[in-house]
Design a protein around this motif. Sequence first.
Motif, PDB file in Angstrom:
ATOM      1  N   GLN A 192      -6.970  -8.117  -1.050  1.00 32.26           N
ATOM      2  CA  GLN A 192      -6.871  -7.855  -2.493  1.00 32.26           C
ATOM      3  C   GLN A 192      -8.075  -7.075  -3.029  1.00 32.26           C
ATOM      4  OE1 GLN A 192      -6.457 -12.135  -2.443  1.00 32.26           O
ATOM      5  NE2 GLN A 192      -5.011 -11.923  -4.166  1.00 32.26           N
TER       6      GLN A 192
ATOM      7  N   THR B  84      -8.286  -3.931  -3.889  1.00 29.42           N
ATOM      8  CA  THR B  84      -7.848  -2.896  -4.853  1.00 29.42           C
ATOM      9  C   THR B  84      -8.159  -1.450  -4.422  1.00 29.42           C
ATOM     10  OG1 THR B  84      -9.788  -2.718  -6.301  1.00 29.42           O
ATOM     11  CG2 THR B  84      -8.259  -4.513  -6.799  1.00 29.42           C
TER      12      THR B  84
ATOM     13  N   CYS C 208      -6.666   0.498  -2.233  1.00 24.35           N
ATOM     14  CA  CYS C 208      -5.455   1.328  -2.173  1.00 24.35           C
ATOM     15  C   CYS C 208      -5.021   1.715  -3.578  1.00 24.35           C
ATOM     16  CB  CYS C 208      -4.334   0.575  -1.448  1.00 24.35           C
ATOM     17  SG  CYS C 208      -3.975  -1.040  -2.183  1.00 24.35           S
TER      18      CYS C 208
ATOM     19  N   TRP D 299      -0.496  -3.143  -9.684  1.00 18.85           N
ATOM     20  CA  TRP D 299      -1.210  -4.376  -9.338  1.00 18.85           C
ATOM     21  C   TRP D 299      -0.470  -5.522  -9.996  1.00 18.85           C
ATOM     22  CZ3 TRP D 299      -4.408  -4.427  -5.493  1.00 18.85           C
ATOM     23  CH2 TRP D 299      -5.192  -5.554  -5.257  1.00 18.85           C
TER      24      TRP D 299
ATOM     25  N   PRO E  40      -1.294  -5.581  -4.432  1.00 19.07           N
ATOM     26  CA  PRO E  40      -0.727  -4.243  -4.646  1.00 19.07           C
ATOM     27  C   PRO E  40       0.779  -4.255  -4.412  1.00 19.07           C
ATOM     28  CG  PRO E  40      -1.847  -4.338  -2.518  1.00 19.07           C
ATOM     29  CD  PRO E  40      -2.095  -5.669  -3.193  1.00 19.07           C
TER      30      PRO E  40
ATOM     31  N   CYS F 225      -7.372   1.723   3.415  1.00 25.19           N
ATOM     32  CA  CYS F 225      -7.329   0.255   3.433  1.00 25.19           C
ATOM     33  C   CYS F 225      -8.285  -0.293   4.501  1.00 25.19           C
ATOM     34  CB  CYS F 225      -5.911  -0.227   3.724  1.00 25.19           C
ATOM     35  SG  CYS F 225      -5.833  -2.018   3.996  1.00 25.19           S
TER      36      CYS F 225
ATOM     37  N   LYS G 286      -8.527  -3.171   5.793  1.00 22.58           N
ATOM     38  CA  LYS G 286      -7.912  -4.128   6.712  1.00 22.58           C
ATOM     39  C   LYS G 286      -6.748  -3.504   7.478  1.00 22.58           C
ATOM     40  CE  LYS G 286      -9.234  -7.812   6.930  1.00 22.58           C
ATOM     41  NZ  LYS G 286     -10.411  -8.294   7.739  1.00 22.58           N
TER      42      LYS G 286
ATOM     43  N   ILE H 151      -1.746  -1.544   5.597  1.00 23.80           N
ATOM     44  CA  ILE H 151      -0.632  -0.712   5.126  1.00 23.80           C
ATOM     45  C   ILE H 151      -0.209   0.164   6.301  1.00 23.80           C
ATOM     46  CG2 ILE H 151       0.113   1.077   3.509  1.00 23.80           C
ATOM     47  CD1 ILE H 151      -1.947  -0.001   1.520  1.00 23.80           C
TER      48      ILE H 151
HETATM   49  S1  SF4 Z   1      -3.644  -3.310   0.893  1.00 22.16           S
HETATM   50 FE1  SF4 Z   1      -5.614  -2.912   1.833  1.00 22.16          FE
HETATM   51  S2  SF4 Z   1      -6.653  -1.620   0.361  1.00 22.16           S
HETATM   52 FE2  SF4 Z   1      -4.960  -2.512  -0.702  1.00 22.16          FE
HETATM   53  S3  SF4 Z   1      -5.805  -4.293  -1.676  1.00 22.16           S
HETATM   54 FE3  SF4 Z   1      -4.970  -4.974   0.266  1.00 22.16          FE
HETATM   55  S4  SF4 Z   1      -6.682  -4.837   1.667  1.00 22.16           S
HETATM   56 FE4  SF4 Z   1      -7.282  -3.672  -0.118  1.00 22.16          FE
END
Ligand code: SF4
Lengths: 383, 97
Positions: free
Chosen positions: B48, B50, B52, B63, B68, B85, B87, B90
């Motif tokens: 989370q 943000t 992206c 959001w 997302p 991203c 992590k 996506i």
């Molecule tokens: S999808 Fe990836 S970039 Fe988007 S909020 Fe989650 S971790 Fe962050």
Amino acid sequence: MKKVIMGNHAISYGATLSRVQVIAAYPITPQTQVVELLSEIVADQKLKAEFIKVESEHSAMAACIGASSAGARAFTATSAQGLALMHELLHWAAGARLPIVMADINRAMAPPWTIWTDQNDSLSQRDTGWMQFYCQSNQEVLDSVIMAYKVAEKVLMPVMIVLDAFSLSHTYETVDVPDQALVDKYLPPLDYKYRLDVNDPHTYGGLTTPDWYMEFRIKMHEAMDQALVEIKKDAAEFEKVFGRRYDPVEPYMVDDADIVLVTSGTAASTARFAVDQMRKKGKKVGNLRMRLLRPFPFADVREHLKNAKKVVVIDRDISYGYHGIWAQEVKSALYGHSKVPVFNYIAGLGGRDIFPETIMNIVADVKKMKRPEQDLYWVEVKK
Amino acid sequence: MAKNRTKIEFQKLSELPPMVQSLRSMAANPTGSWRNLKPVLHKENCIQCTICWKFCPDAAIDWVDDYPVINLDFCKGCGICAEECPKKCIEMVKEGK
Ligand code: SF4
Ligand code: SF4
């Protein structure tokens, strides 16, 4: 208070007196002392403004667009290649109807690299939707900045103040710097109705289909027409407050003149001097100085050229493969209204001096012809 | 998802503001069909952050409830969200699969 200042600083004082709130400028060549002095004034806290140093002129105009959209009075200055780099955003500023004022110091375009004056830089921006005021003295430069905000904020179109490099920008003249209180009375703070507001969010400039695009252009054109009305009205108001008057065009001995020169910038004051000399010898010559390029003062041009037997446009610019740009404007104004022959002389490109003799030679040349035999004549060039 | 998709229509020249302002012309004009690749969010790994949401050049990520949500009516499938991203949660999947 009377001060002896250069044209560049006349702009800085004009912007300061207009209480600009955001100044965005690229600080290196082709920048001038305009923003140097402004940055000092802001640093000394004599003007409550945000001074934003940017990485290019494109960004300078972008910052002005942002500031103006937020309702701030925005200002920048540039020259030649710098103005060209702004080109895309000049369209944006005008299309978004932002009352930004900018000074352009007329410098010839490179290559070959140059720093001297001619008008090709500003005239190339003719169709971007900016008003353009061409100045002939440092006093006019200072006054024009203040007047520019007045009209820009009334009709919501941006204004470019244009002055010759060196012959004005770096030349010292006596300038009456008006009292802040007078300027404040004449130019109230900007209250921009369409400003960005976090409490009332909007998108600006979004996709507009063929259904409505043209109508937004009509609005811009109408705003320019209105600007001409306002500029004429304001000439009287400005005169009342400051005792100086600036009309869209400035006729000098045109009423009984057989030959009327059409000039702009500092070449105009040289031309008036030449007219005086020629008048002493009994030659019926006059001069029409063009102050406005846009909005174009069609009616004034027709009126002041109606008695002329020959019109001679002296262009410090050229549209390659055509002729001078002012000549094109003047011919277009006269077409269908007058049969007077229009002669076009290209002089003073890249900062070559235009002397009174230059102008007298042009007049002598014109006297020998009934009608122009060429589309343009080059002045004082090597054979 | 997009709240008000009605485009603002003017009837007369006099109704027009000086410049285009909130015409909702984009909202009324879904452009997601241009996409070749579709971003698919693996929510279980999302932290989370943000990122992206901030990077999407089309503002096609909403959001919602702290996560997302990709709005496929407008997403162009550019893959920037997936690239940025931290992590890598996506995934870009070929459309039509
Ligand atoms: S999808 Fe990836 S970039 Fe988007 S909020 Fe989650 S971790 Fe962050
Ligand atoms: S793929 Fe591109 S357009 Fe689609 S949500 Fe991600 S960043 Fe936005």
